[in-house]
Scaffold this motif. Structure first.
Motif, PDB file in Angstrom:
ATOM      1  N   LYS A 284       0.833  -1.211   0.000  1.00  0.00           N
ATOM      2  CA  LYS A 284       0.000   0.000   0.000  1.00  0.00           C
ATOM      3  C   LYS A 284       0.864   1.257   0.000  1.00  0.00           C
ATOM      4  O   LYS A 284       0.596   2.218  -0.721  1.00  0.00           O
ATOM      5  CB  LYS A 284      -0.941  -0.006   1.211  1.00  0.00           C
ATOM      6  N   LYS A 285       1.941   1.238   0.800  1.00  0.00           N
ATOM      7  CA  LYS A 285       2.846   2.391   0.837  1.00  0.00           C
ATOM      8  C   LYS A 285       3.528   2.591  -0.513  1.00  0.00           C
ATOM      9  O   LYS A 285       3.694   3.723  -0.975  1.00  0.00           O
ATOM     10  CB  LYS A 285       3.899   2.194   1.933  1.00  0.00           C
ATOM     11  N   GLU A 286       3.908   1.497  -1.145  1.00  0.00           N
ATOM     12  CA  GLU A 286       4.573   1.588  -2.452  1.00  0.00           C
ATOM     13  C   GLU A 286       3.606   2.120  -3.508  1.00  0.00           C
ATOM     14  O   GLU A 286       4.004   2.902  -4.376  1.00  0.00           O
ATOM     15  CB  GLU A 286       5.124   0.217  -2.868  1.00  0.00           C
ATOM     16  N   LEU A 287       2.342   1.741  -3.426  1.00  0.00           N
ATOM     17  CA  LEU A 287       1.345   2.268  -4.368  1.00  0.00           C
ATOM     18  C   LEU A 287       1.169   3.774  -4.182  1.00  0.00           C
ATOM     19  O   LEU A 287       1.057   4.525  -5.152  1.00  0.00           O
ATOM     20  CB  LEU A 287       0.009   1.537  -4.198  1.00  0.00           C
ATOM     21  N   VAL A 288       1.169   4.221  -2.930  1.00  0.00           N
ATOM     22  CA  VAL A 288       1.073   5.659  -2.656  1.00  0.00           C
ATOM     23  C   VAL A 288       2.312   6.366  -3.207  1.00  0.00           C
ATOM     24  O   VAL A 288       2.227   7.422  -3.840  1.00  0.00           O
ATOM     25  CB  VAL A 288       0.908   5.918  -1.137  1.00  0.00           C
ATOM     26  N   ARG A 289       3.501   5.773  -2.995  1.00  0.00           N
ATOM     27  CA  ARG A 289       4.752   6.355  -3.482  1.00  0.00           C
ATOM     28  C   ARG A 289       4.745   6.467  -5.013  1.00  0.00           C
ATOM     29  O   ARG A 289       5.267   7.418  -5.575  1.00  0.00           O
ATOM     30  CB  ARG A 289       5.941   5.500  -3.020  1.00  0.00           C
ATOM     31  N   ARG A 290       4.113   5.511  -5.697  1.00  0.00           N
ATOM     32  CA  ARG A 290       4.050   5.520  -7.172  1.00  0.00           C
ATOM     33  C   ARG A 290       2.881   6.342  -7.697  1.00  0.00           C
ATOM     34  O   ARG A 290       2.639   6.396  -8.900  1.00  0.00           O
ATOM     35  CB  ARG A 290       3.917   4.088  -7.704  1.00  0.00           C
ATOM     36  N   ASN A 291       2.135   6.973  -6.794  1.00  0.00           N
ATOM     37  CA  ASN A 291       0.990   7.823  -7.153  1.00  0.00           C
ATOM     38  C   ASN A 291      -0.099   7.034  -7.894  1.00  0.00           C
ATOM     39  O   ASN A 291      -0.691   7.518  -8.859  1.00  0.00           O
ATOM     40  CB  ASN A 291       1.435   9.016  -7.994  1.00  0.00           C
ATOM     41  N   ILE A 292      -0.374   5.839  -7.448  1.00  0.00           N
ATOM     42  CA  ILE A 292      -1.448   5.025  -8.014  1.00  0.00           C
ATOM     43  C   ILE A 292      -2.704   5.307  -7.187  1.00  0.00           C
ATOM     44  O   ILE A 292      -2.753   5.036  -6.000  1.00  0.00           O
ATOM     45  CB  ILE A 292      -1.114   3.516  -7.965  1.00  0.00           C
ATOM     46  N   THR A 293      -3.706   5.855  -7.856  1.00  0.00           N
ATOM     47  CA  THR A 293      -4.926   6.252  -7.147  1.00  0.00           C
ATOM     48  C   THR A 293      -5.812   5.039  -6.871  1.00  0.00           C
ATOM     49  O   THR A 293      -5.648   3.971  -7.455  1.00  0.00           O
ATOM     50  CB  THR A 293      -5.725   7.261  -7.989  1.00  0.00           C
TER      51      THR A 293
END
Length: 166
Positions: free
Chosen positions: A36-45
């Motif tokens: 989840k943190k990595e998705l936020v870091r990659r700006n995946i909405t």
């Protein structure tokens, strides 16, 4: 912090979405949190994540539909004549070693919904066993008859005289 192999940060976005939206039965809680943190870091909405999940759900439903169609088609699939002949001739062997003809076992036929093939195989194997039994019984009987005829042809008159039976 647990290190996963390959590391969570190096995984593809779709795989991260799968991890982030999975349960602790499939992934450790720490892996889910890192994804989840990595998705936020990659700006995946959330919208992008939902689109991927919906795509997967659609693919899964298509697979389910195709699988149902395949199983439905299996109900009426029949053996070819040459397959039936081979099963009849080699029935007792195929019961013991069903994979000799690269075919399913009886249990697999039921599991794959091959109802007609299942019935055909039971009938063919039953007829095969009966035929083999009759053939072996007849051969044994003929062999015994021939042996007894040969015994009857032997002249034992000299032996009878020698031992006082005449």
């Amino acid at each position: 912090m647990t290190d996963f192999k390959p590391p969570i940060s190096e995984r593809e976005t779709e795989e991260l979405i799968g991890i982030a939206h999975s349960s602790t039965k499939q992934w450790q809680q720490e892996a889910i949190s890192q994804a989840k943190k990595e998705l936020v870091r990659r700006n995946i909405t959330e919208q992008q994540q939902r689109e991927v999940l919906e795509k997967w759900e659609k693919e899964y439903q298509e697979w389910i539909t195709k699988e149902k169609e395949r199983l439905e088609n299996n109900k009426t699939e029949s053996y070819k004549i040459w397959e039936m002949i081979l099963m009849f001739i080699f029935g007792p062997i195929l019961i013991i070693r069903p994979y000799l003809l690269h075919s399913y076992t009886l249990f697999n036929l039921r599991g794959e919904n091959y109802y007609l093939k299942f019935k055909q195989r039971i009938i063919i194997f039953s007829l095969s066993f009966i035929s083999w039994f009759v053939f072996i019984s007849y051969s044994t009987e003929q062999s015994n008859k021939k042996r007894l005829e040969e015994i009857d042809k032997i002249d034992i008159s000299d032996w009878k005289e020698k031992h006082g039976y005449d």
